[in-house]
Design an enzyme around this catalytic site. Structure first.
Site, PDB file in Angstrom:
ATOM      1  N   ARG A  33       0.817  -1.217   0.000  1.00  0.00           N
ATOM      2  CA  ARG A  33       0.000   0.000   0.000  1.00  0.00           C
ATOM      3  C   ARG A  33       0.846   1.259   0.000  1.00  0.00           C
ATOM      4  O   ARG A  33       0.494   2.263  -0.633  1.00  0.00           O
ATOM      5  CB  ARG A  33      -0.953  -0.029   1.204  1.00  0.00           C
ATOM      6  CG  ARG A  33      -2.077  -1.071   1.035  1.00  0.00           C
ATOM      7  CD  ARG A  33      -2.698  -1.454   2.379  1.00  0.00           C
ATOM      8  NE  ARG A  33      -3.879  -2.303   2.225  1.00  0.00           N
ATOM      9  CZ  ARG A  33      -3.848  -3.613   2.014  1.00  0.00           C
ATOM     10  NH1 ARG A  33      -2.668  -4.235   1.913  1.00  0.00           N
ATOM     11  NH2 ARG A  33      -4.967  -4.314   1.911  1.00  0.00           N
ATOM     12  N   ARG A 129      -5.875 -18.131  -9.450  1.00  0.00           N
ATOM     13  CA  ARG A 129      -6.717 -17.508  -8.424  1.00  0.00           C
ATOM     14  C   ARG A 129      -7.810 -16.640  -9.042  1.00  0.00           C
ATOM     15  O   ARG A 129      -7.622 -16.030 -10.091  1.00  0.00           O
ATOM     16  CB  ARG A 129      -5.852 -16.693  -7.458  1.00  0.00           C
ATOM     17  CG  ARG A 129      -4.847 -17.564  -6.721  1.00  0.00           C
ATOM     18  CD  ARG A 129      -3.966 -16.774  -5.780  1.00  0.00           C
ATOM     19  NE  ARG A 129      -4.738 -16.218  -4.677  1.00  0.00           N
ATOM     20  CZ  ARG A 129      -4.197 -15.465  -3.716  1.00  0.00           C
ATOM     21  NH1 ARG A 129      -2.910 -15.182  -3.759  1.00  0.00           N
ATOM     22  NH2 ARG A 129      -4.946 -14.990  -2.738  1.00  0.00           N
ATOM     23  N   ASP A 327      -4.363 -15.501   7.089  1.00  0.00           N
ATOM     24  CA  ASP A 327      -3.097 -16.035   6.596  1.00  0.00           C
ATOM     25  C   ASP A 327      -2.388 -16.907   7.618  1.00  0.00           C
ATOM     26  O   ASP A 327      -1.381 -17.555   7.287  1.00  0.00           O
ATOM     27  CB  ASP A 327      -2.165 -14.896   6.180  1.00  0.00           C
ATOM     28  CG  ASP A 327      -2.603 -14.238   4.884  1.00  0.00           C
ATOM     29  OD1 ASP A 327      -3.179 -14.941   4.028  1.00  0.00           O
ATOM     30  OD2 ASP A 327      -2.384 -13.024   4.734  1.00  0.00           O
ATOM     31  N   ARG A 358      -5.442 -23.971   0.983  1.00  0.00           N
ATOM     32  CA  ARG A 358      -4.657 -24.170   2.202  1.00  0.00           C
ATOM     33  C   ARG A 358      -5.276 -25.190   3.152  1.00  0.00           C
ATOM     34  O   ARG A 358      -4.560 -25.818   3.936  1.00  0.00           O
ATOM     35  CB  ARG A 358      -4.432 -22.825   2.904  1.00  0.00           C
ATOM     36  CG  ARG A 358      -3.420 -21.957   2.171  1.00  0.00           C
ATOM     37  CD  ARG A 358      -3.207 -20.601   2.804  1.00  0.00           C
ATOM     38  NE  ARG A 358      -2.068 -19.934   2.170  1.00  0.00           N
ATOM     39  CZ  ARG A 358      -1.774 -18.651   2.314  1.00  0.00           C
ATOM     40  NH1 ARG A 358      -2.545 -17.874   3.070  1.00  0.00           N
ATOM     41  NH2 ARG A 358      -0.726 -18.137   1.714  1.00  0.00           N
ATOM     42  N   ARG A 403       3.367 -19.878   2.798  1.00  0.00           N
ATOM     43  CA  ARG A 403       2.937 -20.145   4.174  1.00  0.00           C
ATOM     44  C   ARG A 403       2.799 -21.644   4.455  1.00  0.00           C
ATOM     45  O   ARG A 403       3.036 -22.097   5.572  1.00  0.00           O
ATOM     46  CB  ARG A 403       1.644 -19.400   4.475  1.00  0.00           C
ATOM     47  CG  ARG A 403       1.801 -17.888   4.299  1.00  0.00           C
ATOM     48  CD  ARG A 403       0.736 -17.082   4.992  1.00  0.00           C
ATOM     49  NE  ARG A 403       0.741 -15.714   4.497  1.00  0.00           N
ATOM     50  CZ  ARG A 403       1.601 -14.767   4.861  1.00  0.00           C
ATOM     51  NH1 ARG A 403       2.556 -15.046   5.726  1.00  0.00           N
ATOM     52  NH2 ARG A 403       1.535 -13.550   4.351  1.00  0.00           N
TER      53      ARG A 403
END
Length: 448
Positions: A33, A129, A327, A358, A403
């Site tokens: 950002r 995605r 996350d 995930r 992750r």
């Protein structure tokens, strides 16, 4: 490590206690950002503490492609000379956002109300995605999107020549969608309104206000209503990026499950829309404390101290908390496997459309390591085996997901047999110093 190159198999195993100070990188969400809003301001924004992982570096390249001047000093200070709201130039080349869903969706929003055309792509994971969740509201401003079936990348966005303001109720909790709409609203006349039923991370609203935009937030019966007044002149800022709570989760959780550990993670952003994992860990009985609580750059910050916690119990993680820790569920699964009893995670369907599915990735890997897992479309349950009792001994697929890779490597620090991942290269997208940082704390992590 490179998230775009040759696979890097990695293995972790039980060693001694983890100890020391873990200086994790800058916050990824805030770094994206800062670059984008700096590029939309008039004048020079300086950024310290920027996460220099591949995701953020791809966003920096994109801002250059849209006409901003983005440079880095030898001391790690970044300078962004912005082109103003609505001032983006048309890129000469395709914009490659690598692995970053945040990067591509926010950039699409920022350019969607400029009279330019840009084409976006990414790596194999990002190109799977869904983008329609962003392109649908951007169409309301007058932008057009042409992509592959299912609203997937590569995709071309034709910006609106005469954008109109929008009122949009976000159908699923998503800070990326909310932020894309707000960034698009910057170059639309009048007021753009976003309504979210469940609060998501609010870095965009905080940073917009810091850059001088008029943005208000109101809690109503409909949910949180965010109103942005369009076509401001954004004022450049000096931004100090706090350290990333999502990255801090890995050394913190490792310390909780490795006997004798005591790790301090300084300067972590504790924005309440991001701190759900730490709340959950404390409810499980983790020895996790906040020290030196303070505010930096409009964000709450503290030093986190995590100590080995063999008394942790499984709990119900409520659905309303999901947005504040979306996350962190993969690494929570590693902790839950070492707790006693069942940890039920509800309201987590968003995990199925992240860098990987995930839920499926963690369930498959945990089962291979000897842990009982149940899952559905919107929930997941891990039956803990107690501290130090997870068998391990498996090679787990990372599915090009940073992750997932880090979560299984942390799990392997506590298991009876080593745990491997087929590819640790995606770790570089968010936590490029994961390997040396964990090794310095005493972890046994190696490339295999």
């Amino acid at each position: 490590m490179s998230g775009h190159g040759t696979p890097i198999p990695m293995t972790s195993r039980t060693g001694g206690a983890l100890a020391g100070v873990a200086e994790v990188p800058g916050d990824k969400s805030i770094s994206h950002r800062a670059l984008i809003l700096g590029a939309m301001a008039v004048g020079e924004t300086t950024i310290t503490g920027l996460l220099e992982g591949e995701d953020v570096l791809d966003t920096a390249k994109a801002m250059r492609a849209f006409g901003a001047e983005v440079t880095r000093d030898d001391d790690g200070t970044w300078h962004v000379h912005g082109v103003g709201v609505g001032g983006f130039a048309e890129p000469d080349q395709v914009i490659d956002c690598g692995n970053s869903g945040t990067g591509v969706r926010l950039i699409m929003g920022a350019m969607a109300t400029c009279p330019i055309t840009a084409t976006f792509t990414g790596d194999a994971s990002l190109n799977k995605r869904p983008m329609a969740r962003v392109t649908d509201p951007l169409a309301l401003f007058g932008a057009q999107a042409i992509g592959r079936s299912g609203g997937r990348l590569p995709m071309t966005i034709v910006g609106a020549a005469d954008p109109v303001p929008v009122t949009y109720a976000v159908p699923v909790p998503s800070a990326q969608v909310k932020s894309a709409v707000l960034l698009a609203g910057l170059n639309a006349p009048g007021q753009t309104v976003v309504i979210e039923k469940e609060a998501t991370r609010d870095h965009t609203e905080r940073m917009l206000a810091g850059f001088g935009a008029t943005v208000t937030t109101e809690e109503t019966n409909e949910g949180r209503v965010i109103t942005l007044t369009g076509q401001p002149e954004l004022t450049p800022q000096a931004i100090a990026v706090p350290r990333d709570p999502s990255s801090a989760a890995f050394p913190v959780c490792a310390a909780l499950i490795v006997p004798g550990s005591d790790v301090l993670v300084p300067g972590i952003g504790l924005n309440p829309t991001r701190a759900g994992l730490f709340t959950t860990l404390r409810e499980m009985g983790a020895d996790l404390t906040y020290e030196n609580e303070r505010e930096e750059g409009g964000e709450p910050v503290a030093d986190l101290r995590a100590r080995y916690s063999p008394e942790m119990k499984g709990i119900l993680v409520p659905a309303h908390r999901a947005a504040s820790m979306i996350d962190e569920y993969p690494i929570l699964c590693a902790v839950a496997a070492n707790a006693t009893g069942k940890t039920m995670m509800e309201g987590v369907k968003e995990l199925r459309v992240k860098e990987s599915d995930r839920i499926a990735a963690m369930a498959d890997g945990l089962r291979a390591c000897g842990v009982t897992v149940a899952d559905g479309d919107d929930w997941m349950e891990v039956t803990g085996m107690g501290p130090g009792k997870v068998p391990g001994g498996a090679t787990c697929a990372s599915h090009l997901d940073h992750r997932i890779a880090m979560s299984f490597l942390v799990l392997g620090m506590s298991t009876l047999a080593p745990v491997s991942v087929d590819d640790g290269s995606p770790i570089a997208t968010s936590f490029p110093i994961f390997e040396p940082l964990m090794t310095a704390l005493g972890a046994k992590v190696e490339r295999t």
